[in-house]
Design a protein around this motif. Sequence first.
Motif, short mmCIF file in Angstrom:
data_model
loop_
_atom_site.label_atom_id
_atom_site.label_comp_id
_atom_site.label_asym_id
_atom_site.label_seq_id
_atom_site.Cartn_x
_atom_site.Cartn_y
_atom_site.Cartn_z
N LEU A 180 -6.80 6.43 19.88
CA LEU A 180 -6.93 5.85 21.22
C LEU A 180 -8.39 5.82 21.65
CD1 LEU A 180 -5.84 4.73 23.85
CD2 LEU A 180 -5.39 7.08 24.61
N GLU A 181 -9.10 6.93 21.50
CA GLU A 181 -10.49 6.98 21.95
C GLU A 181 -11.37 6.03 21.13
OE1 GLU A 181 -11.66 8.35 24.64
OE2 GLU A 181 -9.59 8.94 25.05
N GLN A 182 -11.05 5.88 19.85
CA GLN A 182 -11.83 4.96 19.02
C GLN A 182 -11.64 3.52 19.47
OE1 GLN A 182 -10.34 6.00 15.15
NE2 GLN A 182 -11.78 7.68 14.86
N VAL A 183 -10.40 3.15 19.81
CA VAL A 183 -10.14 1.79 20.29
C VAL A 183 -10.82 1.58 21.65
CG1 VAL A 183 -8.35 0.18 21.06
CG2 VAL A 183 -7.97 1.58 19.03
N ARG A 184 -10.80 2.62 22.49
CA ARG A 184 -11.39 2.49 23.82
C ARG A 184 -12.90 2.28 23.79
NH1 ARG A 184 -8.19 6.95 27.64
NH2 ARG A 184 -6.48 5.55 28.22
N GLN A 185 -13.55 2.57 22.67
CA GLN A 185 -14.96 2.29 22.56
C GLN A 185 -15.24 0.78 22.61
OE1 GLN A 185 -16.68 4.19 19.14
NE2 GLN A 185 -15.84 6.20 19.66
N PHE A 186 -14.22 0.00 22.26
CA PHE A 186 -14.37 -1.45 22.23
C PHE A 186 -13.48 -2.14 23.26
CE2 PHE A 186 -15.02 0.37 18.02
CZ PHE A 186 -16.34 0.01 17.80
N VAL A 187 -12.37 -1.51 23.63
CA VAL A 187 -11.48 -2.03 24.67
C VAL A 187 -11.22 -0.88 25.65
CG1 VAL A 187 -9.29 -3.19 25.17
CG2 VAL A 187 -10.39 -3.52 22.95
N PRO A 188 -12.08 -0.71 26.65
CA PRO A 188 -12.00 0.47 27.53
C PRO A 188 -10.67 0.65 28.25
CG PRO A 188 -14.10 -0.66 27.81
CD PRO A 188 -13.25 -1.55 26.96
N GLN A 189 -9.93 -0.44 28.53
CA GLN A 189 -8.68 -0.33 29.26
C GLN A 189 -7.47 -0.06 28.37
OE1 GLN A 189 -10.24 -3.06 28.58
NE2 GLN A 189 -8.95 -4.87 28.45
N ASN B 1 -1.96 0.05 23.05
CA ASN B 1 -1.94 -1.28 23.63
C ASN B 1 -3.38 -1.68 23.91
OD1 ASN B 1 -1.95 -3.44 25.55
ND2 ASN B 1 0.16 -2.96 26.12
N ALA B 2 -3.89 -2.66 23.15
CA ALA B 2 -5.29 -3.08 23.27
C ALA B 2 -5.42 -4.38 24.05
CB ALA B 2 -5.91 -3.24 21.89
#
Length: 412
Positions: free
Chosen positions: A361-370, A383-384
């Motif tokens: 989750l945190e890795q994805v949030r680096q590119f999609v913060p929401q 959910n990206a």
Amino acid sequence: MRLLSVALTLAFLNIAGQALALERGNSGPQVTSIQRCLQRLGYYNGPINGNFGPLTENAVKKFQQAKRIPAIGQVGPQTQRALQAACQPRQSKSSSSNVLKVGSRGAAVTQLQQSLRTLGYYKGPVTGYFGQETEQAVIRFQQSKRLQADGVAGANTLQVIRTSLASRPNNNNNSVGGGIDKYPNALNEGDAGPQVLQLQRNLAQLRYFQANPTGNFGSVTKDAVVRFQRDYGLTANGIVDGQTWTAISTNANYANNNNSGCSPTSGFICLGENSPRVVAVQQSLRQQGFFNREITGYYGTETRDAVAQFQQTAGLNPTGFVDFQTWQALGLTNNNSTGGENPNIENRYVVIVPIRDANTLEQVRQFVPQAFAVKSKLGDYVNAGAFRDRPEAERRSSQLRDRGFDARVEYF
């Protein structure tokens, strides 16, 4: 100011290392830095809340037009570099010289105006902008202290101001109990006067202060300030320094200007409502990638901004309140208005990333913060983003796959 300069610089460097452009619907500290920079440059007048909504998008477009960059409203590498070049020199100069003069703006000017007002030299509004009225107040102070009366608040003048405040016993306009104000450059518990009264009215506008505004800064006011600071990522100490004052004033003015036309008697959901149907709205917004906060059932500024972003995406008037048309567009009906767990939302293409480990989750949030995590019978996933059109979802999925994520598009 030096810390703010470093923070904004690091934020821009962090953005520059990302492949995905920031755009409407994104949120996080990078968006906050962009809003602050655009506000500093005079392009953005909305709240500093870290949510990339229609106001931020319009400000980005204006900046891009001024810099002759394609005005698409997205902050990609070219726009990132332009923002950094436009904001960083001003910050560096301000932090190195520590001189306030006509044309200066920001938290330091706000504190200067508050200090001069406390000392009786400044009668104008606390705006954070150093204009002629502030200049004349500085000159009057300098003349009274036998300083060079040039109207420029340099290191020497600022030091004398601090000394004057520290040696000034509090009276009924500044404290209770007759002690020395520990924070003479800020509003804090024990202070009193018209500034405290305005602070309480602004907090009441934002639904943080429920008591009758009296102009006395007591424990109730302090608790309201702490809650606001927590919600907006500020140091939650209950002390209203220049940064907190600006954030409260900006958001209060924004709420006042953007809640017009919302009529609770017509069944609309307006700022301040606390009900099960707000839960349904927040759940629907979260499932579509517009809202990543806690589901509280309270319709505050964060929920309002998420609704405005959704309305913009759905082609509706971005009023920020929920009328019947917005309610239907969210996929809600009277059957789920009590906050059911599964509002009926059709035509949703969702970009998902299977959760492989605790860091996904945190890795994805680096590119999609929401982005947010979802538990399902078929396995947990991130959910990206949710989209009405499959090509948009595929574009997001492709961008994430380029970054090494096992992203795919699913229809829900």
